[in-house]
Scaffold this motif. Structure first.
Motif, PDB file in Angstrom:
ATOM      1  N   GLY A   1       0.805  -1.207   0.000  1.00  0.00           N
ATOM      2  CA  GLY A   1       0.000   0.000   0.000  1.00  0.00           C
ATOM      3  C   GLY A   1       0.845   1.266   0.000  1.00  0.00           C
ATOM      4  N   SER A   2       0.179   2.405  -0.067  1.00  0.00           N
ATOM      5  CA  SER A   2       0.872   3.668  -0.299  1.00  0.00           C
ATOM      6  C   SER A   2       1.265   4.417   0.971  1.00  0.00           C
ATOM      7  N   VAL A   3       0.849   3.929   2.130  1.00  0.00           N
ATOM      8  CA  VAL A   3       1.164   4.631   3.376  1.00  0.00           C
ATOM      9  C   VAL A   3       2.404   4.016   4.035  1.00  0.00           C
ATOM     10  N   LEU A   4       3.373   4.865   4.339  1.00  0.00           N
ATOM     11  CA  LEU A   4       4.604   4.427   4.990  1.00  0.00           C
ATOM     12  C   LEU A   4       4.800   5.214   6.272  1.00  0.00           C
ATOM     13  N   GLU A   5       5.074   4.521   7.361  1.00  0.00           N
ATOM     14  CA  GLU A   5       5.358   5.193   8.628  1.00  0.00           C
ATOM     15  C   GLU A   5       6.852   5.455   8.757  1.00  0.00           C
ATOM     16  N   THR A   6       7.192   6.661   9.192  1.00  0.00           N
ATOM     17  CA  THR A   6       8.593   7.007   9.406  1.00  0.00           C
ATOM     18  C   THR A   6       8.715   7.835  10.677  1.00  0.00           C
ATOM     19  N   LYS A   7       9.872   7.823  11.286  1.00  0.00           N
ATOM     20  CA  LYS A   7      10.094   8.576  12.518  1.00  0.00           C
ATOM     21  C   LYS A   7      10.689   9.945  12.201  1.00  0.00           C
ATOM     22  N   LEU A   8      10.086  11.000  12.776  1.00  0.00           N
ATOM     23  CA  LEU A   8      10.544  12.364  12.554  1.00  0.00           C
ATOM     24  C   LEU A   8      10.570  13.122  13.871  1.00  0.00           C
ATOM     25  N   LYS A   9      11.419  14.128  13.937  1.00  0.00           N
ATOM     26  CA  LYS A   9      11.489  15.015  15.111  1.00  0.00           C
ATOM     27  C   LYS A   9      10.791  16.319  14.777  1.00  0.00           C
ATOM     28  N   SER A  10       9.754  16.632  15.550  1.00  0.00           N
ATOM     29  CA  SER A  10       9.038  17.893  15.359  1.00  0.00           C
ATOM     30  C   SER A  10       9.782  19.021  16.050  1.00  0.00           C
TER      31      SER A  10
ATOM     32  N   ARG B   1       7.900  17.572   2.978  1.00  0.00           N
ATOM     33  CA  ARG B   1       6.504  17.299   3.282  1.00  0.00           C
ATOM     34  C   ARG B   1       6.087  18.053   4.544  1.00  0.00           C
ATOM     35  N   LYS B   2       4.792  18.371   4.636  1.00  0.00           N
ATOM     36  CA  LYS B   2       4.255  19.062   5.798  1.00  0.00           C
ATOM     37  C   LYS B   2       3.567  18.053   6.717  1.00  0.00           C
ATOM     38  N   PHE B   3       3.745  18.256   8.018  1.00  0.00           N
ATOM     39  CA  PHE B   3       3.156  17.381   9.021  1.00  0.00           C
ATOM     40  C   PHE B   3       2.599  18.243  10.151  1.00  0.00           C
ATOM     41  N   ASN B   4       1.704  17.646  10.942  1.00  0.00           N
ATOM     42  CA  ASN B   4       1.214  18.295  12.153  1.00  0.00           C
ATOM     43  C   ASN B   4       1.867  17.634  13.359  1.00  0.00           C
ATOM     44  N   CYS B   5       2.477  18.440  14.208  1.00  0.00           N
ATOM     45  CA  CYS B   5       3.183  17.938  15.386  1.00  0.00           C
ATOM     46  C   CYS B   5       2.242  17.080  16.236  1.00  0.00           C
ATOM     47  N   LYS B   6       2.710  15.892  16.635  1.00  0.00           N
ATOM     48  CA  LYS B   6       1.879  14.977  17.421  1.00  0.00           C
ATOM     49  C   LYS B   6       1.617  15.517  18.829  1.00  0.00           C
ATOM     50  N   GLU B   7       2.466  16.414  19.319  1.00  0.00           N
ATOM     51  CA  GLU B   7       2.311  16.933  20.671  1.00  0.00           C
ATOM     52  C   GLU B   7       1.510  18.234  20.716  1.00  0.00           C
ATOM     53  N   THR B   8       1.770  19.133  19.781  1.00  0.00           N
ATOM     54  CA  THR B   8       1.143  20.465  19.839  1.00  0.00           C
ATOM     55  C   THR B   8       0.121  20.709  18.739  1.00  0.00           C
ATOM     56  N   GLY B   9       0.175  19.916  17.659  1.00  0.00           N
ATOM     57  CA  GLY B   9      -0.729  20.131  16.538  1.00  0.00           C
ATOM     58  C   GLY B   9      -0.237  21.159  15.547  1.00  0.00           C
ATOM     59  N   ASN B  10       0.875  21.828  15.856  1.00  0.00           N
ATOM     60  CA  ASN B  10       1.425  22.844  14.954  1.00  0.00           C
ATOM     61  C   ASN B  10       1.941  22.201  13.673  1.00  0.00           C
ATOM     62  N   GLU B  11       1.702  22.882  12.558  1.00  0.00           N
ATOM     63  CA  GLU B  11       2.186  22.376  11.280  1.00  0.00           C
ATOM     64  C   GLU B  11       3.670  22.715  11.100  1.00  0.00           C
ATOM     65  N   PHE B  12       4.419  21.756  10.577  1.00  0.00           N
ATOM     66  CA  PHE B  12       5.819  22.016  10.272  1.00  0.00           C
ATOM     67  C   PHE B  12       6.184  21.311   8.973  1.00  0.00           C
ATOM     68  N   GLU B  13       7.165  21.865   8.296  1.00  0.00           N
ATOM     69  CA  GLU B  13       7.651  21.275   7.048  1.00  0.00           C
ATOM     70  C   GLU B  13       9.078  20.785   7.252  1.00  0.00           C
ATOM     71  N   THR B  14       9.355  19.605   6.756  1.00  0.00           N
ATOM     72  CA  THR B  14      10.698  19.061   6.914  1.00  0.00           C
ATOM     73  C   THR B  14      11.094  18.260   5.685  1.00  0.00           C
ATOM     74  N   GLU B  15      12.383  18.145   5.491  1.00  0.00           N
ATOM     75  CA  GLU B  15      12.901  17.339   4.396  1.00  0.00           C
ATOM     76  C   GLU B  15      12.996  15.896   4.851  1.00  0.00           C
ATOM     77  N   VAL B  16      12.420  15.002   4.082  1.00  0.00           N
ATOM     78  CA  VAL B  16      12.413  13.586   4.426  1.00  0.00           C
ATOM     79  C   VAL B  16      13.281  12.832   3.426  1.00  0.00           C
ATOM     80  N   ARG B  17      14.256  12.117   3.955  1.00  0.00           N
ATOM     81  CA  ARG B  17      15.115  11.286   3.108  1.00  0.00           C
ATOM     82  C   ARG B  17      14.660   9.846   3.255  1.00  0.00           C
ATOM     83  N   LEU B  18      14.013   9.320   2.224  1.00  0.00           N
ATOM     84  CA  LEU B  18      13.523   7.947   2.256  1.00  0.00           C
ATOM     85  C   LEU B  18      14.660   6.983   1.954  1.00  0.00           C
ATOM     86  N   ASP B  19      14.753   5.933   2.750  1.00  0.00           N
ATOM     87  CA  ASP B  19      15.751   4.897   2.514  1.00  0.00           C
ATOM     88  C   ASP B  19      15.024   3.615   2.133  1.00  0.00           C
ATOM     89  N   PRO B  20      14.919   3.329   0.824  1.00  0.00           N
ATOM     90  CA  PRO B  20      14.151   2.169   0.384  1.00  0.00           C
ATOM     91  C   PRO B  20      14.620   0.842   0.978  1.00  0.00           C
TER      92      PRO B  20
END
Length: 284
Positions: A106-115, A258-277
């Motif tokens: 499927g098209s959804v991939l989970e990755t770990k990011l720091k907000s 990509r833009k994400f909403n912080c899991k703790e505060t809900g604030n939107e942030f944009e970050t560069e994501v480097r995918l490692d296949p």
């Protein structure tokens, strides 16, 4: 059973029409300019199949992932129109692995990011791989950089075989470093030798990724030995310019913002994501 009988049996197998069919089609960033591609759709797209059970086992083999054998076998199975994976640009390989992952899980991939707004070290965020496939941009036809001396260096992305070679060298170097116990020990000497070998390898793969160099007077040089002599003699700032443009080509398909909403505060942030296949299939 003879080979001929085996072939005939396969052709007559009533289950053949129920074999895997393509789940999606993708366009390669390189457009197939550096590799032999088999049948493509009229719009240049390549069919991608889901992995088999055997493919999934192969992609969980750490040694096969490190030496590139796992990726080569899985692409051969899931993207049979690619005829020579080893010489495929790494940016193309990354996109194909993203597509294989989509076709299978499927098209959804989970990755770990720091907000930047949260206190926790990392959280799990979802990335839509389909949007990455849709946003793939073709590599420019002409990739070059002009040096301070007026020479123009024309480059291409690393092939998968070159990238695998570098990965193995880096792994050996890291392993040797862990074994160094004393600066005058035998292990320290081995590390020094490996470091020198890695420097030579880096120059070799750089030269392999330069298609030609033109002088201000219009002379074009394609001889690899002459190119190596030239690259050995230029200033480090010019050398870094060449490294940088090749690195940009290598990561063109899997470094995205990509833009994400912080899991703790809900604030939107944009970050560069480097995918490692290479990590796509380990935890699925």
């Amino acid at each position: 059973m003879t080979t001929e009988e085996t072939v005939q049996n396969k052709e007559q197998n009533p289950l053949k029409k129920f074999y895997r069919t393509p789940k999606l089609y993708v366009t390669l960033p390189s457009g197939g300019r550096f590799n032999d591609i088999g049948d493509k759709a009229a719009n240049g797209e390549i069919p991608v199949y889901a992995m088999t059970a055997k493919d999934e086992i192969i992609m969980r083999n750490p040694d096969a992932l490190l030496n590139g054998d796992a990726v080569i076998k899985v692409i051969k199975s899931c993207v049979p129109d690619v005829l020579d994976t080893r010489n495929l640009p790494v940016c193309d390989v990354d996109i194909l692995l993203i597509a294989v992952r989509m076709a299978t899980h499927g098209s959804v991939l989970e990755t770990k990011l720091k907000s930047p707004y949260g206190e926790r070290k990392e959280d799990d965020y979802e990335i839509n791989l389909e949007s990455i496939i849709e946003d793939v941009k073709s590599l420019p036809e002409d990739n070059h950089v002009i040096l301070k001396n007026g020479c123009t260096v024309y480059v291409k992305p690393f092939s998968y075989s070159i990238q695998t070679r570098l990965n193995l060298m880096a792994y050996d170097q890291a392993k040797a470093l862990r074994n160094v116990t004393d600066i005058n020990s035998e292990s320290a000497k081995q590390f020094t030798a490996l470091f020198s070998e890695l420097a030579d390898t880096n120059m070799d793969v750089l030269v392999q990724s330069i298609s030609k160099i033109t002088t201000p007077g219009g002379d074009a040089v394609t001889d690899k030995n002459q190119i190596k002599e030239f690259m050995d003699s230029i200033e480090s700032t010019d050398h870094k310019k060449v490294d940088a443009i090749i690195e940009t080509l290598n990561k063109a398909s899997t470094t995205v913002k990509r833009k994400f909403n912080c899991k703790e505060t809900g604030n939107e942030f944009e970050t560069e994501v480097r995918l490692d296949p290479s990590d796509f299939f380990v935890n699925t």
